[in-house]
Design an enzyme around this catalytic site. Structure first.
Site, PDB file in Angstrom:
ATOM      1  N   GLY A   1      38.101 -37.704   1.270  1.00 40.70           N
ATOM      2  CA  GLY A   1      38.410 -38.568  -0.297  1.00 40.70           C
ATOM      3  C   GLY A   1      38.438 -37.926  -1.280  1.00 40.70           C
ATOM      4  O   GLY A   1      39.781 -36.755  -0.637  1.00 40.70           O
ATOM      5  N   ASP A   2      38.458 -38.222  -2.112  1.00 40.48           N
ATOM      6  CA  ASP A   2      39.426 -37.653  -3.878  1.00 40.48           C
ATOM      7  C   ASP A   2      40.905 -37.553  -3.957  1.00 40.48           C
ATOM      8  O   ASP A   2      41.545 -37.079  -4.597  1.00 40.48           O
ATOM      9  CB  ASP A   2      39.207 -35.834  -3.572  1.00 40.48           C
ATOM     10  CG  ASP A   2      37.510 -35.786  -3.491  1.00 40.48           C
ATOM     11  OD1 ASP A   2      37.479 -36.396  -4.153  1.00 40.48           O
ATOM     12  OD2 ASP A   2      37.493 -34.457  -2.503  1.00 40.48           O
TER      13      ASP A   2
ATOM     14  N   ALA B 120      29.915 -40.124  -4.374  1.00 35.64           N
ATOM     15  CA  ALA B 120      31.062 -40.370  -4.711  1.00 35.64           C
ATOM     16  C   ALA B 120      31.064 -40.722  -6.081  1.00 35.64           C
ATOM     17  O   ALA B 120      30.896 -41.215  -6.694  1.00 35.64           O
ATOM     18  CB  ALA B 120      31.838 -41.041  -4.077  1.00 35.64           C
TER      19      ALA B 120
ATOM     20  N   HIS C 238      34.617 -42.066  -9.235  1.00 33.18           N
ATOM     21  CA  HIS C 238      36.033 -41.600  -9.003  1.00 33.18           C
ATOM     22  C   HIS C 238      36.248 -42.267 -10.603  1.00 33.18           C
ATOM     23  O   HIS C 238      35.310 -42.152 -11.422  1.00 33.18           O
ATOM     24  CB  HIS C 238      35.795 -43.995  -9.226  1.00 33.18           C
ATOM     25  CG  HIS C 238      36.304 -43.534  -7.232  1.00 33.18           C
ATOM     26  ND1 HIS C 238      35.879 -45.612  -7.399  1.00 33.18           N
ATOM     27  CD2 HIS C 238      36.556 -43.870  -6.233  1.00 33.18           C
ATOM     28  CE1 HIS C 238      35.690 -45.229  -5.936  1.00 33.18           C
ATOM     29  NE2 HIS C 238      36.265 -44.350  -5.314  1.00 33.18           N
TER      30      HIS C 238
ATOM     31  N   ARG D 265      13.730 -47.984   9.131  1.00 30.06           N
ATOM     32  CA  ARG D 265      12.909 -49.291   8.398  1.00 30.06           C
ATOM     33  C   ARG D 265      11.496 -48.873   7.870  1.00 30.06           C
ATOM     34  O   ARG D 265      10.590 -49.541   7.958  1.00 30.06           O
ATOM     35  CB  ARG D 265      12.769 -50.786   9.578  1.00 30.06           C
ATOM     36  CG  ARG D 265      13.661 -51.489  10.351  1.00 30.06           C
ATOM     37  CD  ARG D 265      13.276 -51.404  12.068  1.00 30.06           C
ATOM     38  NE  ARG D 265      13.404 -49.767  12.927  1.00 30.06           N
ATOM     39  CZ  ARG D 265      12.631 -50.388  14.153  1.00 30.06           C
ATOM     40  NH1 ARG D 265      13.153 -51.606  14.443  1.00 30.06           N
ATOM     41  NH2 ARG D 265      12.598 -49.252  14.678  1.00 30.06           N
TER      42      ARG D 265
ATOM     43  N   GLN E 257      34.659 -42.389  -0.750  1.00 29.76           N
ATOM     44  CA  GLN E 257      34.942 -41.004   0.204  1.00 29.76           C
ATOM     45  C   GLN E 257      36.176 -41.629   1.279  1.00 29.76           C
ATOM     46  O   GLN E 257      36.825 -42.127   0.194  1.00 29.76           O
ATOM     47  CB  GLN E 257      33.201 -40.191   1.026  1.00 29.76           C
ATOM     48  CG  GLN E 257      32.702 -39.842   0.309  1.00 29.76           C
ATOM     49  CD  GLN E 257      31.049 -40.851  -0.005  1.00 29.76           C
ATOM     50  OE1 GLN E 257      31.336 -42.082   0.533  1.00 29.76           O
ATOM     51  NE2 GLN E 257      30.365 -40.224   0.021  1.00 29.76           N
TER      52      GLN E 257
ATOM     53  N   THR F 120      29.790 -38.151   5.588  1.00 23.47           N
ATOM     54  CA  THR F 120      28.623 -38.301   5.187  1.00 23.47           C
ATOM     55  C   THR F 120      27.526 -39.321   6.100  1.00 23.47           C
ATOM     56  O   THR F 120      28.028 -39.233   7.219  1.00 23.47           O
ATOM     57  CB  THR F 120      29.716 -39.716   4.409  1.00 23.47           C
ATOM     58  OG1 THR F 120      28.579 -39.919   3.538  1.00 23.47           O
ATOM     59  CG2 THR F 120      30.207 -40.473   5.035  1.00 23.47           C
TER      60      THR F 120
ATOM     61  N   LYS G 119      49.919 -38.979  -6.176  1.00 14.72           N
ATOM     62  CA  LYS G 119      49.848 -37.053  -6.257  1.00 14.72           C
ATOM     63  C   LYS G 119      50.692 -36.519  -6.204  1.00 14.72           C
ATOM     64  O   LYS G 119      51.239 -35.626  -5.604  1.00 14.72           O
ATOM     65  CB  LYS G 119      48.598 -36.702  -6.257  1.00 14.72           C
ATOM     66  CG  LYS G 119      47.584 -36.534  -7.017  1.00 14.72           C
ATOM     67  CD  LYS G 119      46.155 -35.716  -6.795  1.00 14.72           C
ATOM     68  CE  LYS G 119      45.565 -35.234  -8.271  1.00 14.72           C
ATOM     69  NZ  LYS G 119      43.607 -34.351  -7.492  1.00 14.72           N
TER      70      LYS G 119
END
Length: 431
Positions: free
Chosen positions: A12-13, A39, A41, A145, A225, A240, A332
């Site tokens: 993630g990230d 999560a 964004h 359920r 994620q 998760t 990045k």
């Protein structure tokens, strides 16, 4: 027209928000297909920062339909608060621009309370590192359920029956954890009050999307994620509570697998992780601190400092396989500017044996020692580059070596948080 799934290929990230926003300009419909508001964004558009948790990234783009699919678990109070926050920045959100699948499970207050109580009761070494927002307990109720879903808000008798069934399970759990019983009448009153605001966005999303697909509209599937947090293929149990990999995209909105034409994996040029769990290339030295500071590595949702380490090609090759990734977006890259030497993990040593993948057993994962390949860094800046010609030669060599090691081509290259600072190699939406 091609339909594209965007998945994180690490923990993630990875910068999915910017890439989804960049792609959403080419899409007609943007769908969230799993996860919850744990999560985050972050989008930067014309200098304005938008932080989204439950809403699909497409909501900030006019003329697009955004969809929250049935694979998501939804906190209705958080959603309405997030809608108001985004409206406050000049973005208009209406039932014509946002739809919620009628069969989406709701995260209720007792889910978060159970989440936090369990984590507090866990002994050292058994904590998962949950955000405490009730995501896991809500998915448990879905499978058990006993979930309350969006459609249940429309009928008082059905809602009461669903609440009673849920309380039969949750109240004994709460007693065992020393937590007060749930206020049944208060919960029903709160849900009845919020129901009209949520129901105006409710729709048979599966039907809407099938019609959109038949008419040739481009659909963008947005995951939360990263694949290494997948409930089946992640570093279990530090994962998760949903399937994160690309195969969930169709199931999570009500389309068949044939609806997916291209899978784009988002990959950071180094590696980060939030919370507990194995992390073979984690750095505890000055290089790790430098990556964290330059990359501003703090969680969008929690604000927690992210753990940082060198790029792990063995792990990304693994996640590209489990998600069927056609191409990656490498983000990045600019954070690596100025390093004299860069390291890439090409495999692991486990008890004297060389492995080219991370094993499944948690005890073996903890004993894996990364095997590194070193590359010469670059002193020039890559920040804001929008073409290969603007990149230093060693930066290009680094990107090409990543492609070789993960056995997957780079389709996009991101060089800053700004959406236009992107080098397009292959358009995922091209047929």
């Amino acid at each position: 027209m091609a339909n594209v799934v965007v998945v994180g290929a690490q923990w993630g990230d990875e910068g999915k928000g910017k890439i989804v926003d960049w792609l959403s300009e080419r899409a007609d419909v943007i769908c969230r297909f799993q996860g919850g508001h744990n999560a985050g964004h972050t989008l930067v558009i014309d200098g304005t920062v938008y932080k989204l948790n439950a809403l699909p990234s497409g909501v900030v783009r006019g003329g697009k339909l955004s969809i929250i699919g049935n694979g998501v678990v939804l906190d209705p109070w958080h959603l309405l608060q997030e809608i108001e926050t985004i409206r406050g920045k000049g973005v208009d959100i209406t039932p014509e621009t946002l739809m919620i699948a009628e069969n989406t499970p709701l995260i209720l207050p007792y889910h978060g309370e159970l989440d936090r109580a369990r984590e507090e009761a866990a002994s050292k070494g058994t904590k998962i590192g949950t955000t405490g927002r009730g995501i896991g307990p809500c998915y448990e109720d879905k499978v058990g359920r006993r979930a309350i879903r969006v459609a249940d808000l429309a009928d008082a008798a059905t809602l009461e029956a669903r609440v009673d069934r849920a309380l039969q399970h949750h109240d004994p759990l709460r007693r065992g954890l020393g937590v007060e019983p749930i206020d049944r009448d208060g919960l029903i009153a709160a849900l009845t009050e919020i129901a009209p605001e949520i129901l105006k966005y409710a729709a048979p999303v599966w039907r809407v999307l099938n019609e959109k697909r038949k008419s040739g509209k481009r659909i963008l599937f947005e995951g939360a994620q990263g694949a290494l947090l997948d409930i089946d293929f992640g570093t279990y149990p530090f994962v998760t509570s949903s399937n994160v990999i690309a195969g969930q995209a169709a199931t999570g909105v009500g389309l068949g697998p044939g609806a997916v034409d291209y899978v784009l994996g988002i990959v950071k040029a180094y590696t980060t992780r939030v919370g507990e769990g194995p992390f073979p290339t984690e750095l505890h030295d000055g290089d790790g601190q430098r990556l964290g500071e330059r990359g501003r590595e703090f969680g969008t949702v929690t604000g927690r400092k992210r753990r940082c380490g060198w790029f792990d090609a063995a792990l990304v090759r693994q996640t590209c396989a489990t998600s069927g990734v056609n191409g990656i977006s490498l983000t990045k890259l600019d954070v690596l500017d100025g390093f004299d030497t860069l390291k890439i993990c090409v495999g692991y040593e486990l008890d004297g044996e060389r492995l080219d993948y991370l094993p499944t057993a948690a005890d073996q994962q903890a004993r894996c020692v990364p095997v590194y390949e070193e590359m010469e860094g670059w002193s020039e800046s890559t920040e804001g580059a929008r073409s290969w010609a603007e990149l230093p030669a060693n930066a290009i060599k680094y990107v090409r070596r990543v492609e070789e090691l993960i056995e997957c081509p780079v389709a996009l290259l991101s060089t800053s948080p700004e959406r236009d600072d992107t080098i397009l190699v292959t358009d995922p939406f091209s047929d």
